[in-house]
Design an enzyme around this catalytic site. Structure first.
Site, short mmCIF file in Angstrom:
data_model
loop_
_atom_site.label_atom_id
_atom_site.label_comp_id
_atom_site.label_asym_id
_atom_site.label_seq_id
_atom_site.Cartn_x
_atom_site.Cartn_y
_atom_site.Cartn_z
N GLY A 230 -4.11 -5.55 -2.93
CA GLY A 230 -4.47 -5.90 -1.56
C GLY A 230 -3.96 -4.86 -0.58
O GLY A 230 -2.88 -4.29 -0.79
N ASP B 259 3.73 -9.51 0.77
CA ASP B 259 4.46 -10.70 0.31
C ASP B 259 5.94 -10.44 0.06
O ASP B 259 6.72 -11.38 -0.09
CB ASP B 259 3.83 -11.25 -0.97
CG ASP B 259 2.44 -11.83 -0.73
OD1 ASP B 259 2.06 -11.98 0.44
OD2 ASP B 259 1.75 -12.13 -1.72
N GLY C 9 0.87 -6.05 -9.81
CA GLY C 9 -0.28 -5.86 -10.69
C GLY C 9 -0.58 -4.38 -10.90
O GLY C 9 -0.70 -3.91 -12.04
N THR D 154 3.51 -4.48 -0.82
CA THR D 154 2.94 -5.83 -0.71
C THR D 154 3.45 -6.48 0.57
O THR D 154 4.64 -6.37 0.89
CB THR D 154 3.29 -6.77 -1.89
OG1 THR D 154 3.10 -8.12 -1.48
CG2 THR D 154 4.71 -6.63 -2.40
N GLY E 164 -10.15 -5.64 -11.27
CA GLY E 164 -10.46 -4.57 -12.20
C GLY E 164 -9.29 -3.78 -12.73
O GLY E 164 -8.95 -2.72 -12.23
N GLY F 2 1.39 -15.79 0.82
CA GLY F 2 2.56 -15.97 -0.03
C GLY F 2 2.15 -16.82 -1.21
O GLY F 2 2.25 -18.04 -1.16
#
Ligand code: F6P
Length: 363
Positions: free
Chosen positions: A13, A142, A119, A140, A78, A185
């Site tokens: 993201g 988060d 990831g 991130t 992906g 989150g």
């Protein structure tokens, strides 16, 4: 090993501060080392096709420091090791990592800087195991990556969430309402917790503390009895009731390996309306948290991590991730950083602070 050409990609993201990292990498690689830098578009997807890779120059990164998003594009779908492809009208998953390694060689990329969350960094680590010299940069909103005190983007997301809480306060008070703010989150409640404290929330719900309804309703009631006829609740999208499940907006399918979360705000609103006769409204902050111009903190952190990644390439420190420990930028093995997520400690100092302030954590 003498380096003359490196590649950089941004995966997962997007996040405010990515452009600061790209700029840091490009500037220091060119100014300090006179290396060529190849920008790879759309994360690891860009390494499946040679036409998605382009040279980055000092001109390419001019003026991008205050810009949100990533000039390289990104995707949070992906994984090349488990890539969804359509065959005979059906989606099957195949390992395309061999093609990625081949394309890296064809492009003459001698080291790859992968900017991503858990990831993407796991994919980077798997490529490192296949012999690709990789350096990671943690990203991130988060803030749930281990081995770094903060990820860039988190500070900007907090600003956005806190600003939203300030705005919700005035309308909540005017209408004597309960206002619920649903923030991002998935597994970690850092954004909810810290914006909730900074924005003066009355209730904070995070994935690490499964919540009960009674203390939430009791807190709202108590405030009304004291003359404060409004309350503010912050709920992380991954928060869930004790004994219940996360609220899923869209199930995982062949193309999306994880479900999309969303709806916990509405769930809590319905429950509060059942136990109290109060008007409740829900605001879902969503991707506003990922957008906008990065804060000073995130620009500086992104720049420091980007230049550190180049220093790591020059020193041959592969398989490692640049990170922030205290006030120092250093590095750690990617394997350590991706071992598990960095979650909020339910008994830790920040939750204690919230509860000392009278904020109800749903327990
Ligand atoms: O970047 C992480 C995150 O913000 C999670 O909190 C959230 O679940 C996810 O991104 C949503 O991403 P997208 O809508 O882009 O798939």
């Amino acid at each position: 090993m003498t380096i003359s050409k490196i590649g950089i990609l941004t995966g997962g993201g997007d996040c405010p501060g990515l452009n600061a990292v790209i700029r840091g990498v490009v500037k220091s690689a060119i100014i300090r080392h006179d290396w060529q830098v190849i920008g790879i578009e759309d994360g690891f997807d860009g390494l499946l096709k040679l036409d998605k890779c382009r040279p980055l120059t000092l001109e390419s990164v001019r003026g991008i420091l205050p810009r949100g998003g990533t000039i390289l594009g990104t995707t949070n779908r992906g994984n090349p090791f488990d890539y969804p492809v359509e065959r005979d009208g059906k989606i099957t998953r195949v390992d395309l990592s061999g093609r990625v390694v081949e394309n890296i060689r064809t492009l003459g990329i001698e080291a790859l800087i992968a900017v991503g969350g858990e990831g993407s960094l796991k994919i980077a680590l798997d490529l490192a195991k296949k012999g690709v010299p990789v350096v990671g940069v943690p990203k991130t909103i988060d803030n749930d990556l281990r081995e770094t005190d903060f990820t860039f983007g988190y500070n900007t997301a907090l600003e956005t969430a806190t600003d939203a809480l300030d705005k919700l306060h005035t309308t909540a008070e005017s209408h004597h309402r309960v206002m619920i703010l649903e923030v991002m989150g998935r597994y970690a409640g850092w954004i909810a917790l810290e914006s909730g404290i900074a924005g003066g929330a009355d209730v904070i719900l995070i994935p690490e503390i499964p919540f009960h309804l009674e203390p939430i309703c009791a807190a709202v009631k108590k405030r009304s009895a004291r003359g404060s006829h409004f309350s503010i609740v912050v709920a992380a999208e991954g928060a869930f009731p004790a004994g219940g499940d996360r609220v899923v907006a869209k199930e995982a399918d062949e193309r999306h390996s994880i479900e999309r979360l969303g709806g916990i705000g509405q769930y809590v609103a319905r429950q509060i309306e059942q136990c109290l006769e109060m008007d409740v409204r829900v605001t879902v902050l969503g991707h506003l948290q990922r957008g906008g111009s990065p804060t000073t903190f995130d620009r500086a952190l992104g720049s420091r991590l980007g230049t550190k990644a180049v220093q790591m390439v020059a020193a041959g420190e592969f398989g490692r991730m640049a990170c922030l420990k205290g006030r120092r930028i250093t590095s750690v093995p990617i394997a350590e950083a991706t071992r598990e997520l960095k979650l909020v400690d339910p008994e830790g100092e920040i939750v204690r602070t919230a509860e000392d302030l009278g904020i109800v954590m749903g327990r």
